[in-house]
Write a protein that holds these residues in place. Structure first.
Motif, PDB file in Angstrom:
ATOM      1  N   ALA A   1       4.532  -0.311  -9.113  1.00 18.17           N
ATOM      2  CA  ALA A   1       3.236   0.024  -8.517  1.00 18.17           C
ATOM      3  C   ALA A   1       2.120  -0.824  -9.121  1.00 18.17           C
ATOM      4  N   TYR A   2       2.188  -1.052 -10.438  1.00 25.28           N
ATOM      5  CA  TYR A   2       1.194  -1.902 -11.097  1.00 25.28           C
ATOM      6  C   TYR A   2       1.263  -3.327 -10.551  1.00 25.28           C
ATOM      7  N   ASN A   3       2.477  -3.856 -10.378  1.00 26.02           N
ATOM      8  CA  ASN A   3       2.642  -5.212  -9.841  1.00 26.02           C
ATOM      9  C   ASN A   3       2.112  -5.318  -8.416  1.00 26.02           C
ATOM     10  N   ARG A   4       2.286  -4.240  -7.624  1.00 28.76           N
ATOM     11  CA  ARG A   4       1.767  -4.258  -6.252  1.00 28.76           C
ATOM     12  C   ARG A   4       0.241  -4.289  -6.254  1.00 28.76           C
ATOM     13  N   CYS A   5      -0.373  -3.582  -7.208  1.00 30.10           N
ATOM     14  CA  CYS A   5      -1.843  -3.630  -7.328  1.00 30.10           C
ATOM     15  C   CYS A   5      -2.308  -5.042  -7.674  1.00 30.10           C
TER      16      CYS A   5
ATOM     17  N   ASN B   1      -1.150  -6.612 -22.483  1.00 28.89           N
ATOM     18  CA  ASN B   1      -2.101  -5.699 -21.827  1.00 28.89           C
ATOM     19  C   ASN B   1      -2.685  -4.694 -22.814  1.00 28.89           C
ATOM     20  N   TYR B   2      -2.784  -5.084 -24.090  1.00 26.30           N
ATOM     21  CA  TYR B   2      -3.107  -4.106 -25.130  1.00 26.30           C
ATOM     22  C   TYR B   2      -4.470  -3.454 -24.921  1.00 26.30           C
ATOM     23  N   ARG B   3      -5.459  -4.226 -24.530  1.00 27.42           N
ATOM     24  CA  ARG B   3      -6.824  -3.710 -24.471  1.00 27.42           C
ATOM     25  C   ARG B   3      -7.195  -3.071 -23.135  1.00 27.42           C
TER      26      ARG B   3
ATOM     27  N   ASN C   1      -6.478   1.986  -9.791  1.00 26.52           N
ATOM     28  CA  ASN C   1      -5.067   2.371  -9.778  1.00 26.52           C
ATOM     29  C   ASN C   1      -4.226   1.477 -10.685  1.00 26.52           C
ATOM     30  N   ALA C   2      -4.593   0.199 -10.782  1.00 23.78           N
ATOM     31  CA  ALA C   2      -3.874  -0.696 -11.695  1.00 23.78           C
ATOM     32  C   ALA C   2      -4.006  -0.202 -13.138  1.00 23.78           C
ATOM     33  N   LEU C   3      -5.213   0.213 -13.526  1.00 19.35           N
ATOM     34  CA  LEU C   3      -5.431   0.750 -14.871  1.00 19.35           C
ATOM     35  C   LEU C   3      -4.673   2.053 -15.072  1.00 19.35           C
ATOM     36  N   ARG C   4      -4.643   2.855 -14.034  1.00 17.71           N
ATOM     37  CA  ARG C   4      -3.937   4.137 -14.097  1.00 17.71           C
ATOM     38  C   ARG C   4      -2.439   3.918 -14.314  1.00 17.71           C
ATOM     39  N   PHE C   5      -1.856   3.002 -13.565  1.00 17.18           N
ATOM     40  CA  PHE C   5      -0.428   2.725 -13.706  1.00 17.18           C
ATOM     41  C   PHE C   5      -0.136   2.063 -15.055  1.00 17.18           C
ATOM     42  N   SER C   6      -1.046   1.214 -15.508  1.00 22.66           N
ATOM     43  CA  SER C   6      -0.873   0.561 -16.804  1.00 22.66           C
ATOM     44  C   SER C   6      -0.833   1.596 -17.929  1.00 22.66           C
ATOM     45  N   ASP C   7      -1.722   2.575 -17.845  1.00 24.94           N
ATOM     46  CA  ASP C   7      -1.742   3.652 -18.833  1.00 24.94           C
ATOM     47  C   ASP C   7      -0.433   4.446 -18.791  1.00 24.94           C
ATOM     48  N   ALA C   8       0.071   4.705 -17.579  1.00 24.63           N
ATOM     49  CA  ALA C   8       1.322   5.457 -17.439  1.00 24.63           C
ATOM     50  C   ALA C   8       2.499   4.703 -18.055  1.00 24.63           C
TER      51      ALA C   8
ATOM     52  N   VAL D   1       0.842  -1.208   0.000  1.00 27.80           N
ATOM     53  CA  VAL D   1       0.000   0.000   0.000  1.00 27.80           C
ATOM     54  C   VAL D   1       0.872   1.250   0.000  1.00 27.80           C
ATOM     55  N   TYR D   2       1.975   1.220   0.742  1.00 29.92           N
ATOM     56  CA  TYR D   2       2.901   2.362   0.754  1.00 29.92           C
ATOM     57  C   TYR D   2       3.425   2.640  -0.652  1.00 29.92           C
ATOM     58  N   VAL D   3       3.862   1.591  -1.339  1.00 29.94           N
ATOM     59  CA  VAL D   3       4.411   1.758  -2.691  1.00 29.94           C
ATOM     60  C   VAL D   3       3.359   2.337  -3.630  1.00 29.94           C
ATOM     61  N   VAL D   4       2.139   1.806  -3.580  1.00 29.30           N
ATOM     62  CA  VAL D   4       1.064   2.304  -4.441  1.00 29.30           C
ATOM     63  C   VAL D   4       0.778   3.769  -4.147  1.00 29.30           C
ATOM     64  N   ASN D   5       0.679   4.138  -2.873  1.00 29.54           N
ATOM     65  CA  ASN D   5       0.371   5.527  -2.510  1.00 29.54           C
ATOM     66  C   ASN D   5       1.492   6.480  -2.908  1.00 29.54           C
ATOM     67  N   GLU D   6       2.743   6.036  -2.806  1.00 28.24           N
ATOM     68  CA  GLU D   6       3.870   6.882  -3.207  1.00 28.24           C
ATOM     69  C   GLU D   6       3.797   7.229  -4.690  1.00 28.24           C
ATOM     70  N   ILE D   7       3.494   6.230  -5.523  1.00 30.29           N
ATOM     71  CA  ILE D   7       3.455   6.475  -6.966  1.00 30.29           C
ATOM     72  C   ILE D   7       2.172   7.231  -7.354  1.00 30.29           C
ATOM     73  N   LEU D   8       1.108   7.025  -6.590  1.00 31.13           N
ATOM     74  CA  LEU D   8      -0.098   7.824  -6.821  1.00 31.13           C
ATOM     75  C   LEU D   8       0.196   9.302  -6.576  1.00 31.13           C
ATOM     76  N   GLU D   9       0.944   9.588  -5.513  1.00 34.79           N
ATOM     77  CA  GLU D   9       1.295  10.977  -5.222  1.00 34.79           C
ATOM     78  C   GLU D   9       2.155  11.562  -6.328  1.00 34.79           C
TER      79      GLU D   9
END
Length: 415
Positions: free
Chosen positions: A117-121, A298-300, A139-146, A82-90
């Protein structure tokens, strides 16, 4: 054993620790009073690491290394998902905040951070932990897009750099900052529209191949390509009608053997990847093998508004071709381009030119327009030998305008 203890005491003396015998106190001293997580981590590893001190103390060392110096490897070793995900969200949300701490981070490092962060999700979604599954999925979709966008950004930079449009120093000095403040958050349709309006077909091809968009959006973007651009330059991006195809539409590519191949967006990207690997493509569509494999698997997941239930009719696509062909004639007078566009349209609307069509709608008008353009193109070629006078060209253009008006009539009115 004596040598090992002596070595440890030497390290402690170098660190200025004289009377502390408990390694935990030493590590706390280095973390809290000296703000030296790197040395604290070295001491912890020397005395047994996580097996000796537990995960929380090691995590504190790693998190301080990340927070103080943006150490990517340290972040990857933090066990708190959760820490890793929140850090990258910030990091991802901090558009107007202080980005100077990230400027020294290379784009490849930034891609690693988003991937972590995507792997942690993915890890969080695999177990029951009381965390909202919708939050994890979003958040997984958000990181995937990034992750995908970073690759696209790097590839576009390479294109412009190879053309001499971008200064080397300017590219390397603040690329991460420009990505996080700009490209990361701009709508992809806006980026593609900018490329189209400037006639940058390679950049537009890259965007369409890596980021599937609804065919309606693609047609609006293609409309921005300057009307005097050679059709052959963007023919591979023209819309196709295929019954039952997905909302991102299809692409028709011509091979050297004059055969045509119809691809959906994923097949197009795969085809370009194969061409890049065989060094037969003028530019790159993937950064490295990791980038290519990630997109293929993860194309689609980041479709830009694509709806599997949304479709487009043959009539709508035909109307787009008809309007663009007439605009080309009205604004440029280039009859050859009109003929080339309508010829491309017929092959993408599954109309055989020699047989024609009984369609009284837009498809029929495209057929008539192609026939007229083909006829007048032959007339122009023949007459060019006879005269180059202004009166001739004016008369020819007026004739073509009359033919266009005829083609735009309802068939019953024309008869």
């Amino acid at each position: 054993r004596i040598e090992e203890i002596s070595s440890q005491l030497t390290i402690l003396r170098q660190l200025g620790v004289k009377k502390i015998s408990d390694p935990t106190e030493i590590i706390s001293h280095l973390l809290q009073q000296r703000s030296d997580p790197a040395r604290a981590l070295a001491v912890a590893k020397r005395f047994g690491g996580a097996d000796k001190f537990g995960g929380s103390l090691m995590n504190e060392c790693q998190t301080q290394l990340w927070e103080n110096g943006r150490d990517v490897q340290a972040l990857k070793l933090v066990s708190d998902d959760v820490y890793v995900v929140n850090e990258i969200l910030e990091l991802d949300s901090n558009i107007k905040g202080d980005m100077t701490v990230y400027e020294d981070m290379a784009l490849d490092d930034l891609r690693q951070v988003y991937r972590e962060a995507y792997n942690r999700c993915e890890k969080l979604s695999a177990v029951k932990n009381g965390i909202d599954p919708q939050w994890i999925q979003y958040n997984a979709l958000r990181f995937s897009d990034a992750i995908r966008r970073i690759g696209t950004f790097q590839l576009l930079q390479r294109q412009y750099k190879s053309k001499g449009d971008v200064d080397d120093n300017r590219v390397s000095s603040a690329a991460t900052n420009r990505f996080l403040r700009g490209f990361r958050h701009f709508p992809l349709s806006m980026i593609a529209s900018s490329a189209a309006s400037r006639g940058e077909i390679d950049a537009l091809t890259l965007l369409f191949a890596r980021h599937p968009m609804p065919i309606q959006t693609r047609m609006k973007i293609l409309d921005l390509i300057p009307l005097d651009t050679e059709i052959s330059r963007y023919e591979h991006l023209l819309p196709c009608f295929v019954q039952g195809s997905s909302s991102d539409g299809n692409f028709l590519l011509k091979a050297e053997n004059h055969h045509s191949y119809c691809f959906d967006a994923l097949q197009l990207f795969s085809h370009y990847c194969a061409m890049q690997q065989e060094e037969q493509f003028p530019f790159e569509v993937f950064v490295d093998e990791l980038d290519k494999d990630y997109l293929l698997s993860n194309y689609r997941c980041c479709d830009q508004g694509c709806d599997a239930n949304q479709s487009i009719s043959r009539e709508e696509i035909s109307l787009w071709y008809l309007r663009r062909a007439i605009d080309i004639h009205n604004r440029t007078g280039l009859i050859l381009l009109v003929r080339q566009l309508t010829e491309s349209a017929l092959s993408r609307l599954s109309v055989q030119i020699l047989r024609g069509t009984e369609d009284n709608g837009a498809v029929g008008h495209v057929v008539y327009l192609y026939a007229c353009a083909e006829l007048l193109n032959h007339i122009l070629v023949d007459k060019m030998k006879e005269s180059f006078s202004f009166d001739f060209w004016t008369a020819t253009r007026e004739l073509f305008t009359t033919v266009l008006e005829f083609c735009s009539m309802e068939l019953s009115t024309a008869v």
